[in-house]
Design a protein around this motif. Sequence first.
Motif, PDB file in Angstrom:
ATOM      1  N   UNK A 249       0.836  -1.206   0.000  1.00  0.00           N
ATOM      2  CA  UNK A 249       0.000   0.000   0.000  1.00  0.00           C
ATOM      3  C   UNK A 249       0.875   1.261   0.000  1.00  0.00           C
ATOM      4  N   UNK A 250       2.183   1.077   0.250  1.00  0.00           N
ATOM      5  CA  UNK A 250       3.110   2.218   0.245  1.00  0.00           C
ATOM      6  C   UNK A 250       3.836   2.362  -1.092  1.00  0.00           C
ATOM      7  N   UNK A 251       3.575   1.436  -2.027  1.00  0.00           N
ATOM      8  CA  UNK A 251       4.186   1.497  -3.344  1.00  0.00           C
ATOM      9  C   UNK A 251       5.529   0.804  -3.406  1.00  0.00           C
ATOM     10  N   UNK A 252       6.003   0.580  -4.644  1.00  0.00           N
ATOM     11  CA  UNK A 252       7.342   0.050  -4.838  1.00  0.00           C
ATOM     12  C   UNK A 252       7.477  -1.456  -4.837  1.00  0.00           C
ATOM     13  N   UNK A 253       6.408  -2.179  -4.492  1.00  0.00           N
ATOM     14  CA  UNK A 253       6.525  -3.642  -4.441  1.00  0.00           C
ATOM     15  C   UNK A 253       5.188  -4.277  -4.807  1.00  0.00           C
ATOM     16  N   UNK A 254       5.243  -5.329  -5.642  1.00  0.00           N
ATOM     17  CA  UNK A 254       4.025  -6.033  -6.004  1.00  0.00           C
ATOM     18  C   UNK A 254       4.195  -6.761  -7.322  1.00  0.00           C
ATOM     19  N   UNK A 255       3.182  -7.540  -7.680  1.00  0.00           N
ATOM     20  CA  UNK A 255       3.236  -8.265  -8.956  1.00  0.00           C
ATOM     21  C   UNK A 255       1.809  -8.540  -9.417  1.00  0.00           C
ATOM     22  N   UNK A 256       1.642  -8.632 -10.736  1.00  0.00           N
ATOM     23  CA  UNK A 256       0.301  -8.918 -11.258  1.00  0.00           C
ATOM     24  C   UNK A 256      -0.063 -10.389 -11.081  1.00  0.00           C
ATOM     25  N   UNK A 257       0.941 -11.261 -10.950  1.00  0.00           N
ATOM     26  CA  UNK A 257       0.631 -12.675 -10.670  1.00  0.00           C
ATOM     27  C   UNK A 257       0.018 -12.786  -9.272  1.00  0.00           C
ATOM     28  N   UNK A 258       0.627 -12.093  -8.302  1.00  0.00           N
ATOM     29  CA  UNK A 258       0.053 -12.075  -6.955  1.00  0.00           C
ATOM     30  C   UNK A 258      -1.343 -11.495  -6.960  1.00  0.00           C
ATOM     31  N   UNK A 259      -1.539 -10.420  -7.730  1.00  0.00           N
ATOM     32  CA  UNK A 259      -2.869  -9.816  -7.824  1.00  0.00           C
ATOM     33  C   UNK A 259      -3.889 -10.812  -8.367  1.00  0.00           C
ATOM     34  N   UNK A 260      -3.494 -11.590  -9.370  1.00  0.00           N
ATOM     35  CA  UNK A 260      -4.416 -12.586  -9.947  1.00  0.00           C
ATOM     36  C   UNK A 260      -4.835 -13.609  -8.888  1.00  0.00           C
ATOM     37  N   UNK A 261      -3.865 -14.071  -8.102  1.00  0.00           N
ATOM     38  CA  UNK A 261      -4.198 -15.017  -7.025  1.00  0.00           C
ATOM     39  C   UNK A 261      -5.088 -14.341  -5.977  1.00  0.00           C
ATOM     40  N   UNK A 262      -4.817 -13.051  -5.707  1.00  0.00           N
ATOM     41  CA  UNK A 262      -5.667 -12.308  -4.771  1.00  0.00           C
ATOM     42  C   UNK A 262      -7.096 -12.191  -5.287  1.00  0.00           C
ATOM     43  N   UNK A 263      -7.246 -11.945  -6.578  1.00  0.00           N
ATOM     44  CA  UNK A 263      -8.586 -11.864  -7.183  1.00  0.00           C
ATOM     45  C   UNK A 263      -9.316 -13.195  -7.019  1.00  0.00           C
ATOM     46  N   UNK A 264      -8.609 -14.295  -7.294  1.00  0.00           N
ATOM     47  CA  UNK A 264      -9.252 -15.616  -7.171  1.00  0.00           C
ATOM     48  C   UNK A 264      -9.669 -15.900  -5.727  1.00  0.00           C
ATOM     49  N   UNK A 265      -8.809 -15.505  -4.773  1.00  0.00           N
ATOM     50  CA  UNK A 265      -9.125 -15.739  -3.358  1.00  0.00           C
ATOM     51  C   UNK A 265     -10.346 -14.926  -2.927  1.00  0.00           C
ATOM     52  N   UNK A 266     -10.396 -13.665  -3.342  1.00  0.00           N
ATOM     53  CA  UNK A 266     -11.551 -12.819  -3.012  1.00  0.00           C
ATOM     54  C   UNK A 266     -12.811 -13.367  -3.686  1.00  0.00           C
ATOM     55  N   UNK A 267     -12.682 -13.759  -4.945  1.00  0.00           N
ATOM     56  CA  UNK A 267     -13.837 -14.277  -5.694  1.00  0.00           C
ATOM     57  C   UNK A 267     -14.397 -15.543  -5.044  1.00  0.00           C
ATOM     58  N   UNK A 268     -13.516 -16.501  -4.757  1.00  0.00           N
ATOM     59  CA  UNK A 268     -13.993 -17.767  -4.181  1.00  0.00           C
ATOM     60  C   UNK A 268     -14.581 -17.540  -2.788  1.00  0.00           C
ATOM     61  N   UNK A 269     -13.957 -16.655  -2.010  1.00  0.00           N
ATOM     62  CA  UNK A 269     -14.490 -16.364  -0.666  1.00  0.00           C
ATOM     63  C   UNK A 269     -15.881 -15.749  -0.776  1.00  0.00           C
ATOM     64  N   UNK A 270     -16.002 -14.740  -1.640  1.00  0.00           N
ATOM     65  CA  UNK A 270     -17.292 -14.062  -1.803  1.00  0.00           C
ATOM     66  C   UNK A 270     -18.378 -15.033  -2.278  1.00  0.00           C
ATOM     67  N   UNK A 271     -18.046 -15.843  -3.271  1.00  0.00           N
ATOM     68  CA  UNK A 271     -19.053 -16.751  -3.826  1.00  0.00           C
ATOM     69  C   UNK A 271     -19.439 -17.850  -2.833  1.00  0.00           C
ATOM     70  N   UNK A 272     -18.451 -18.332  -2.067  1.00  0.00           N
ATOM     71  CA  UNK A 272     -18.785 -19.383  -1.107  1.00  0.00           C
ATOM     72  C   UNK A 272     -19.670 -18.850   0.017  1.00  0.00           C
ATOM     73  N   UNK A 273     -19.360 -17.638   0.481  1.00  0.00           N
ATOM     74  CA  UNK A 273     -20.198 -17.044   1.541  1.00  0.00           C
ATOM     75  C   UNK A 273     -21.636 -16.900   1.040  1.00  0.00           C
ATOM     76  N   UNK A 274     -21.799 -16.406  -0.185  1.00  0.00           N
ATOM     77  CA  UNK A 274     -23.154 -16.248  -0.738  1.00  0.00           C
ATOM     78  C   UNK A 274     -23.822 -17.604  -0.957  1.00  0.00           C
ATOM     79  N   UNK A 275     -23.042 -18.576  -1.422  1.00  0.00           N
ATOM     80  CA  UNK A 275     -23.570 -19.903  -1.754  1.00  0.00           C
ATOM     81  C   UNK A 275     -24.017 -20.654  -0.495  1.00  0.00           C
ATOM     82  N   UNK A 276     -23.154 -20.637   0.520  1.00  0.00           N
ATOM     83  CA  UNK A 276     -23.390 -21.475   1.701  1.00  0.00           C
ATOM     84  C   UNK A 276     -24.365 -20.838   2.688  1.00  0.00           C
TER      85      UNK A 276
END
Length: 308
Positions: A249-276
């Motif tokens: 959040x302070x800049x200077x470090x990160x990767x789009x591969x990590x972001x993709x995994x973060x998107x999948x984690x948020x997506x699966x968490x959100x969908x499972x909460x709604x589903x279950x």
Amino acid sequence: MSRFRSGHEALLAVLLLALLIGARVADPSFVTWRTQAELSGLVWETALIAIPMTLVMLTGGIDLSVGAAMSLASVGFGLTFERTGSPWAGLAVGVVTGALCGWANGLFVAKAKIAPLIVTLATMSAFYGLAEGLSHARPISGFPGSYASAMGGALPSLLFLAALVAAAAVLALTPGGQVLFAIGHNETATRMSGVKVDRVKTCAYVLTGLAAGTAAVLYAARRNTVKADIGQGMELDVITAVVLGGTSVFGGRGSVVGTTLGVLLVHETRQFVSWHWERDELNLIVIAALLVVATAAASLRNRNRSIG
């Protein structure tokens, strides 16, 4: 640095796997190919915006207005369709509207030197207000089936993959990518070395707005309706995914591969909460908790690096 990123990405992959195993035990119907294929269509808009958001955050910035820009772009799409009867004219207006929203943010951040948090908080309110005022808060629908056919199917996933590959290549292989990291590490030093920092930062915000506009026209094809509030909450999911993915959040470090995994984690968490639990309001609490934990972990990591 690369060892850190690999370790963090491996941890995210393990967390994703653990989530799916837990979901399989709690509710086997959630972890089936058919269910996952149906739910996968809901992830592309978030994923598409998360890639340029990573670039913005690498520079030490943030864009809270992506959901509002998506809403305003969708209203531009819908109103143009109503006037012309052409969804393609609407698509052009929607995408350009998103890009203009990003350009406005970039201008205020880079040229006026106003803090990104303040700028994008203000434009978030302005974009939502414009979207509601222009559309009178009414839904616009009835787009032709040919539009949904052309913009649906595999196209959203292909757009995301193209954005992912392009961003990864720029960050890893080009001087422009290294400049994004350098701005996040030390903007003053980067500026003094002759880099046109304002132009780079503005481009990053324009790309984020462009992605929000593209997400809006994809949403219109997927749901056959648009409304001034379709982007509400999008900024929370996108920023949570990027921070979870290891972008500082302070800049200077990160990767789009990590972001993709973060998107999948948020997506699966959100969908499972709604589903279950079948209670969407729980999602706000769970995603907010994920963001707090990810931010706290990032702060702790920074403190340890400083001490080390």
